[in-house]
Design an enzyme around this catalytic site. Structure first.
Site, PDB file in Angstrom:
ATOM      1  N   LYS A   1      -3.385  -6.122   3.688  1.00 41.90           N
ATOM      2  CA  LYS A   1      -2.139  -5.372   3.559  1.00 41.90           C
ATOM      3  C   LYS A   1      -1.880  -4.545   4.809  1.00 41.90           C
ATOM      4  O   LYS A   1      -2.803  -4.043   5.438  1.00 41.90           O
ATOM      5  CB  LYS A   1      -2.148  -4.477   2.313  1.00 41.90           C
ATOM      6  CG  LYS A   1      -3.229  -3.422   2.287  1.00 41.90           C
ATOM      7  CD  LYS A   1      -3.208  -2.649   0.979  1.00 41.90           C
ATOM      8  CE  LYS A   1      -4.224  -1.516   0.991  1.00 41.90           C
ATOM      9  NZ  LYS A   1      -3.972  -0.487   2.009  1.00 41.90           N
TER      10      LYS A   1
ATOM     11  N   LYS B   1      -7.804   1.959  -0.035  1.00 42.35           N
ATOM     12  CA  LYS B   1      -7.755   1.815   1.417  1.00 42.35           C
ATOM     13  C   LYS B   1      -6.540   2.550   1.993  1.00 42.35           C
ATOM     14  O   LYS B   1      -5.527   2.725   1.325  1.00 42.35           O
ATOM     15  CB  LYS B   1      -7.687   0.328   1.799  1.00 42.35           C
ATOM     16  CG  LYS B   1      -8.902  -0.487   1.344  1.00 42.35           C
ATOM     17  CD  LYS B   1     -10.166  -0.071   2.089  1.00 42.35           C
ATOM     18  CE  LYS B   1     -11.352  -0.942   1.706  1.00 42.35           C
ATOM     19  NZ  LYS B   1     -11.904  -0.640   0.380  1.00 42.35           N
ATOM     20  N   ASP B   2      -6.673   2.935   3.269  1.00 39.32           N
ATOM     21  CA  ASP B   2      -5.608   3.654   3.962  1.00 39.32           C
ATOM     22  C   ASP B   2      -4.300   2.878   3.927  1.00 39.32           C
ATOM     23  O   ASP B   2      -4.288   1.649   3.967  1.00 39.32           O
ATOM     24  CB  ASP B   2      -5.994   3.894   5.423  1.00 39.32           C
ATOM     25  CG  ASP B   2      -7.156   4.854   5.559  1.00 39.32           C
ATOM     26  OD1 ASP B   2      -6.914   6.064   5.490  1.00 39.32           O
ATOM     27  OD2 ASP B   2      -8.298   4.384   5.724  1.00 39.32           O
ATOM     28  N   ARG B   3      -3.213   3.643   3.895  1.00 35.78           N
ATOM     29  CA  ARG B   3      -1.902   2.996   3.913  1.00 35.78           C
ATOM     30  C   ARG B   3      -1.486   2.606   5.323  1.00 35.78           C
ATOM     31  O   ARG B   3      -1.121   1.455   5.563  1.00 35.78           O
ATOM     32  CB  ARG B   3      -0.843   3.923   3.305  1.00 35.78           C
ATOM     33  CG  ARG B   3       0.531   3.279   3.395  1.00 35.78           C
ATOM     34  CD  ARG B   3       1.612   4.130   2.810  1.00 35.78           C
ATOM     35  NE  ARG B   3       2.859   3.351   2.806  1.00 35.78           N
ATOM     36  CZ  ARG B   3       3.992   3.784   2.317  1.00 35.78           C
ATOM     37  NH1 ARG B   3       4.063   4.971   1.780  1.00 35.78           N
ATOM     38  NH2 ARG B   3       5.066   3.026   2.352  1.00 35.78           N
TER      39      ARG B   3
END
Length: 351
Positions: free
Chosen positions: A51, A80-82
């Protein structure tokens, strides 16, 4: 914007260099490490995604809709980090997936790629995450020579195993809200929100304990009453200040720990207790929240040693590659190298 992490000491002194992180999502790449193989059959569809610019919960909810199941039927090993490019697995409890065309999902979700699909006999849980591989690119870095000198120290000694700023929220709002919950004795059935604020509370106290140890010169030096952990996170009962113990700490066989506060008495004694107890006493509202939810005391290593750490510099751009075990923060490594210059970002409504 204030930097919540400025409340805590730097191991190598405050960096003189500055730089920008995550100017682009591909400047922060995270790849999940599960550490086990899937069975290839079972009621849980395992979907590996890549992503970009999306958060895990949003993608999970969209995947649930696509598969025709409720959001609670989709789980993950870690969030998880955006603002990054991240690869991770999601598990979907769905009996029949033969008619699902993930090409259609990708077509309507341009920030998500489906990399692999298989099956497993169990859903993913947070404890399944072994660690993460990182590639971090810092741009517009000043004083690059100082950064490179600090990297040599990090490779040799590690960094403080602080919880990163994302644990505390924008300008520490999670900690402030945790204090309010403790002060007002807030009760909720929202387990996710309760866990969120409890984690912020315990992390805040832990970071302050570690920070004081750095200030007083006890970061790599055990004191009487310390609790040590071995590589399997088991408590070691031995003379913590002996030459043998000190050598094992330096070799990475043993780790000095600090408190993840609970409702029971601290197990440390002597000097170690005098380093820890005042930080619990200084936060009565956070401790009220922790005790009110019957959290049990735990220990966490105060040193973080990134695995397979390599780096390269080209002009004013620095590229780092390393792996971390679950629960550790890549940002606390970068924090010892440079002061981050905030990058303005515009987000969609998917957050």
């Amino acid at each position: 914007m204030s930097d919540i992490m400025s409340n805590f000491s730097w191991l190598y002194g405050k960096p003189v260099a500055t730089g920008k992180l995550k100017q682009l999502p591909e400047h922060f790449i995270v790849k999940e490490i599960l550490g086990f193989e899937f069975t290839g059959s079972g009621e849980h569809l395992m979907v590996k995604i890549r992503k970009t610019g999306e958060n895990t919960k949003y993608v999970a909810n969209e995947l649930a809709k696509f598969c025709g199941v409720k959001s609670k039927n989709v789980s993950w090993a870690g969030l998880k980090d955006r603002h990054a490019v991240t690869e991770q697995w999601l598990s979907v409890q769905v009996a029949n997936s033969d008619e699902l065309s993930f090409a259609k999902f990708e077509a309507t979700h341009p920030g998500v790629e489906i990399l692999e699909v298989t099956r497993h006999n169990k859903k993913l849980r947070p404890g399944d995450l072994q660690g993460n591989q990182f590639q971090v690119i810092a741009t517009e870095v000043t004083d690059i020579e100082d950064v490179l000198a600090r990297l040599e120290k990090v490779k040799l000694t590690g960094v403080p195993n602080y919880f990163g700023s994302q644990r505390f929220g924008h300008e520490g709002n999670n900690v402030n809200e945790a204090r309010r919950w403790g002060r007002d004795n807030v009760r909720t059935r929202d387990n996710s929100k309760r866990s969120f604020y409890l984690s912020a509370a315990r992390s805040w106290i832990f970071n302050h304990i570690v920070s004081q140890r750095i200030t007083e010169g006890y970061f790599s030096q055990p004191v009487d009453g310390d609790i040590l952990l071995d590589r399997n996170d088991r408590i070691v009962n031995e003379n913590v200040t002996s030459e043998e113990s000190i050598q094992k700490i330096q070799n990475g066989e043993l780790s000095i720990t600090a408190a993840l506060a609970g409702d029971n008495q601290l197990p440390t004694t002597g000097t170690a207790l005098t380093l820890e107890q005042p930080h619990l006493d200084a936060e009565p509202d956070l401790m009220a929240l922790i005790r009110g939810n019957r959290m049990r005391h735990e220990r966490r290593a105060i040193e973080l040693h990134p695995e397979n750490l390599t780096w390269s510099a080209e002009g004013d751009t620095l590229t780092l590659n390393f792996s971390l075990t679950s629960g550790s923060f890549a940002t606390v490594i970068v924090r010892e190298l440079l002061q981050e210059i905030e990058v303005e970002r515009t987000y969609s409504s998917n957050d």
